[in-house]
Design a protein around this motif. Structure first.
Motif, PDB file in Angstrom:
ATOM      1  N   GLU A   1      -6.530  26.689 -75.416  1.00  0.00           N
ATOM      2  CA  GLU A   1      -6.953  26.977 -73.831  1.00  0.00           C
ATOM      3  C   GLU A   1      -7.068  25.740 -73.038  1.00  0.00           C
ATOM      4  OE1 GLU A   1     -10.728  29.385 -71.452  1.00  0.00           O
ATOM      5  OE2 GLU A   1     -10.609  28.932 -73.878  1.00  0.00           O
ATOM      6  N   ALA A   2      -7.476  24.855 -73.669  1.00  0.00           N
ATOM      7  CA  ALA A   2      -7.599  23.544 -73.131  1.00  0.00           C
ATOM      8  C   ALA A   2      -6.341  22.836 -72.340  1.00  0.00           C
ATOM      9  CB  ALA A   2      -8.247  22.465 -73.841  1.00  0.00           C
ATOM     10  N   LEU A   3      -5.055  23.126 -73.278  1.00  0.00           N
ATOM     11  CA  LEU A   3      -3.861  22.710 -72.914  1.00  0.00           C
ATOM     12  C   LEU A   3      -3.414  23.586 -71.589  1.00  0.00           C
ATOM     13  CD1 LEU A   3      -2.247  21.958 -76.132  1.00  0.00           C
ATOM     14  CD2 LEU A   3      -2.965  20.337 -74.710  1.00  0.00           C
ATOM     15  N   GLY A   4      -3.619  24.734 -71.656  1.00  0.00           N
ATOM     16  CA  GLY A   4      -3.391  25.655 -70.561  1.00  0.00           C
ATOM     17  C   GLY A   4      -3.967  25.446 -69.258  1.00  0.00           C
ATOM     18  N   ILE A   5      -5.408  25.354 -69.485  1.00  0.00           N
ATOM     19  CA  ILE A   5      -6.258  24.886 -68.106  1.00  0.00           C
ATOM     20  C   ILE A   5      -5.665  23.653 -67.547  1.00  0.00           C
ATOM     21  CG2 ILE A   5      -8.484  23.983 -67.478  1.00  0.00           C
ATOM     22  CD1 ILE A   5      -8.454  27.091 -67.783  1.00  0.00           C
ATOM     23  N   VAL A   6      -5.348  22.390 -68.260  1.00  0.00           N
ATOM     24  CA  VAL A   6      -4.841  21.164 -68.047  1.00  0.00           C
ATOM     25  C   VAL A   6      -3.378  21.370 -67.317  1.00  0.00           C
ATOM     26  CG1 VAL A   6      -4.101  18.961 -68.557  1.00  0.00           C
ATOM     27  CG2 VAL A   6      -6.269  19.880 -69.565  1.00  0.00           C
ATOM     28  N   PHE A   7      -2.668  22.056 -67.969  1.00  0.00           N
ATOM     29  CA  PHE A   7      -1.422  22.293 -67.423  1.00  0.00           C
ATOM     30  C   PHE A   7      -1.481  23.231 -66.071  1.00  0.00           C
ATOM     31  CE2 PHE A   7       2.032  25.261 -66.685  1.00  0.00           C
ATOM     32  CZ  PHE A   7       3.210  24.289 -66.412  1.00  0.00           C
ATOM     33  N   LEU A   8      -2.412  24.314 -66.112  1.00  0.00           N
ATOM     34  CA  LEU A   8      -2.497  25.006 -64.858  1.00  0.00           C
ATOM     35  C   LEU A   8      -2.877  24.146 -63.771  1.00  0.00           C
ATOM     36  CD1 LEU A   8      -2.457  27.853 -63.369  1.00  0.00           C
ATOM     37  CD2 LEU A   8      -4.723  28.065 -64.312  1.00  0.00           C
ATOM     38  N   ASN A   9      -3.994  23.495 -63.769  1.00  0.00           N
ATOM     39  CA  ASN A   9      -4.554  22.517 -62.746  1.00  0.00           C
ATOM     40  C   ASN A   9      -3.512  21.406 -62.483  1.00  0.00           C
ATOM     41  OD1 ASN A   9      -6.777  23.827 -61.946  1.00  0.00           O
ATOM     42  ND2 ASN A   9      -7.821  23.073 -63.875  1.00  0.00           N
ATOM     43  N   TRP A  10      -2.821  20.919 -63.411  1.00  0.00           N
ATOM     44  CA  TRP A  10      -1.883  19.925 -62.812  1.00  0.00           C
ATOM     45  C   TRP A  10      -0.701  20.723 -62.004  1.00  0.00           C
ATOM     46  CZ3 TRP A  10       3.411  20.045 -64.411  1.00  0.00           C
ATOM     47  CH2 TRP A  10       4.386  19.042 -64.194  1.00  0.00           C
ATOM     48  N   PHE A  11      -0.194  21.846 -62.379  1.00  0.00           N
ATOM     49  CA  PHE A  11       0.702  22.596 -61.845  1.00  0.00           C
ATOM     50  C   PHE A  11       0.211  23.019 -60.182  1.00  0.00           C
ATOM     51  CE2 PHE A  11       2.643  26.675 -60.132  1.00  0.00           C
ATOM     52  CZ  PHE A  11       3.802  26.394 -60.108  1.00  0.00           C
ATOM     53  N   LEU A  12      -1.032  23.282 -60.148  1.00  0.00           N
ATOM     54  CA  LEU A  12      -1.840  23.811 -58.909  1.00  0.00           C
ATOM     55  C   LEU A  12      -1.751  22.389 -57.997  1.00  0.00           C
ATOM     56  CD1 LEU A  12      -4.382  26.341 -59.961  1.00  0.00           C
ATOM     57  CD2 LEU A  12      -2.277  26.695 -58.755  1.00  0.00           C
ATOM     58  N   GLY A  13      -2.203  21.357 -58.679  1.00  0.00           N
ATOM     59  CA  GLY A  13      -2.373  20.147 -57.816  1.00  0.00           C
ATOM     60  C   GLY A  13      -0.805  19.877 -57.275  1.00  0.00           C
ATOM     61  N   LEU A  14       0.009  20.137 -58.061  1.00  0.00           N
ATOM     62  CA  LEU A  14       1.431  19.591 -57.356  1.00  0.00           C
ATOM     63  C   LEU A  14       1.897  20.615 -56.262  1.00  0.00           C
ATOM     64  CD1 LEU A  14       3.575  18.692 -60.773  1.00  0.00           C
ATOM     65  CD2 LEU A  14       2.661  17.282 -58.848  1.00  0.00           C
ATOM     66  N   VAL A  15       1.613  21.776 -56.526  1.00  0.00           N
ATOM     67  CA  VAL A  15       1.832  22.684 -55.529  1.00  0.00           C
ATOM     68  C   VAL A  15       1.111  22.438 -54.175  1.00  0.00           C
ATOM     69  CG1 VAL A  15       1.503  25.435 -54.813  1.00  0.00           C
ATOM     70  CG2 VAL A  15       2.286  24.471 -56.884  1.00  0.00           C
ATOM     71  N   VAL A  16      -0.237  22.026 -54.117  1.00  0.00           N
ATOM     72  CA  VAL A  16      -0.720  21.785 -53.112  1.00  0.00           C
ATOM     73  C   VAL A  16      -0.328  20.478 -52.388  1.00  0.00           C
ATOM     74  CG1 VAL A  16      -3.282  20.946 -52.319  1.00  0.00           C
ATOM     75  CG2 VAL A  16      -3.083  23.008 -53.801  1.00  0.00           C
ATOM     76  N   ASP A  17      -0.069  19.438 -53.168  1.00  0.00           N
ATOM     77  CA  ASP A  17       0.628  18.323 -52.851  1.00  0.00           C
ATOM     78  C   ASP A  17       1.800  18.400 -51.988  1.00  0.00           C
ATOM     79  OD1 ASP A  17      -0.049  15.381 -52.419  1.00  0.00           O
ATOM     80  OD2 ASP A  17       1.399  15.042 -53.961  1.00  0.00           O
ATOM     81  N   ARG A  18       2.645  19.141 -52.730  1.00  0.00           N
ATOM     82  CA  ARG A  18       4.087  19.208 -52.182  1.00  0.00           C
ATOM     83  C   ARG A  18       4.221  20.215 -51.092  1.00  0.00           C
ATOM     84  NH1 ARG A  18       7.314  19.027 -57.872  1.00  0.00           N
ATOM     85  NH2 ARG A  18       6.870  16.600 -58.093  1.00  0.00           N
ATOM     86  N   GLN A  19       3.471  20.959 -50.938  1.00  0.00           N
ATOM     87  CA  GLN A  19       3.551  22.018 -49.897  1.00  0.00           C
ATOM     88  C   GLN A  19       2.317  21.314 -48.733  1.00  0.00           C
ATOM     89  OE1 GLN A  19       5.158  24.766 -49.386  1.00  0.00           O
ATOM     90  NE2 GLN A  19       6.088  24.486 -51.364  1.00  0.00           N
ATOM     91  N   ASP A  20       1.842  20.340 -48.922  1.00  0.00           N
ATOM     92  CA  ASP A  20       0.883  19.711 -47.893  1.00  0.00           C
ATOM     93  C   ASP A  20       0.008  20.947 -47.238  1.00  0.00           C
ATOM     94  OD1 ASP A  20       0.333  17.656 -46.526  1.00  0.00           O
ATOM     95  OD2 ASP A  20       1.440  18.191 -44.539  1.00  0.00           O
ATOM     96  N   MET A  21      -0.586  21.686 -48.327  1.00  0.00           N
ATOM     97  CA  MET A  21      -1.767  22.655 -47.739  1.00  0.00           C
ATOM     98  C   MET A  21      -2.937  22.095 -47.509  1.00  0.00           C
ATOM     99  SD  MET A  21      -0.801  25.477 -50.617  1.00  0.00           S
ATOM    100  CE  MET A  21       0.681  26.316 -50.817  1.00  0.00           C
TER     101      MET A  21
ATOM    102  N   LEU B   1      -7.336  23.257 -46.753  1.00  0.00           N
ATOM    103  CA  LEU B   1      -8.061  24.219 -46.354  1.00  0.00           C
ATOM    104  C   LEU B   1      -9.330  23.857 -45.846  1.00  0.00           C
ATOM    105  CD1 LEU B   1      -9.272  27.110 -47.792  1.00  0.00           C
ATOM    106  CD2 LEU B   1     -10.391  25.731 -49.732  1.00  0.00           C
ATOM    107  N   ALA B   2      -9.676  24.386 -44.736  1.00  0.00           N
ATOM    108  CA  ALA B   2     -10.575  23.970 -43.764  1.00  0.00           C
ATOM    109  C   ALA B   2     -10.635  22.551 -43.535  1.00  0.00           C
ATOM    110  CB  ALA B   2     -11.855  24.415 -44.473  1.00  0.00           C
ATOM    111  N   GLY B   3      -9.297  21.891 -43.224  1.00  0.00           N
ATOM    112  CA  GLY B   3      -9.112  20.583 -42.754  1.00  0.00           C
ATOM    113  C   GLY B   3      -9.280  19.315 -43.764  1.00  0.00           C
TER     114      GLY B   3
END
Length: 147
Positions: free
Chosen positions: A12-32, A34-36
């Protein structure tokens, strides 16, 4: 039981780390944003949160491994850590029904059950209840019989 719980927590720890890493990449690359908020700050926040939560789960797994190796219940700090992990999994399970689905809920409840079962099983074993009912104490002097 502690071994199984430790393995599941590490996965589960590996899954959480991978999921947050992936979400961080998505936010960074999409230039998203939230509330400025700065997208870079949001992606770094996701990575840090994933890393900290992953470390928390690995620490819980290490407590479980130590309990399994020693075949004894965890001490005060380890017990509190595992109880907090059980509470976190209960809350995440409740939130995951609506956000993720029933499969995530079932996974969280299985992990919760493994943690609680480990705590209860070692506690019962140390108190002697797992060995069966205690024999009545033998008296050292014979009881007098009255005619």
């Amino acid at each position: 039981m502690a071994w199984v719980a430790a393995i599941v927590l590490i996965a589960e720890a590996l899954g959480i780390v991978f999921l947050n890493w992936f979400l961080g990449l998505v936010v960074d690359r999409q230039d998203m944003s939230l509330a400025g908020l700065d997208p870079r700050a949001m992606s770094i926040g996701a990575w840090v949160a994933g890393g900290l939560f992953g470390l928390y789960l690995v620490l819980c797994a290490l407590v479980l491994v130590r309990a399994a190796v020693r075949d004894r219940a965890p001490g005060g700090f380890g017990r509190i850590l595992l109880i907090s992990a059980a509470v976190v999994h209960g809350l995440l399970g409740a939130f995951s029904i609506g956000l993720v689905g029933w499969l995530a809920f079932v996974f969280m409840m299985v992990v919760l059950a493994l943690i609680v079962l480990t705590l209860v099983a070692y506690d019962r074993h140390e108190n002697g209840a797992a060995d069966g009912p205690a024999a009545p104490p033998a008296s050292s002097s014979p009881e007098p019989t009255t005619p």
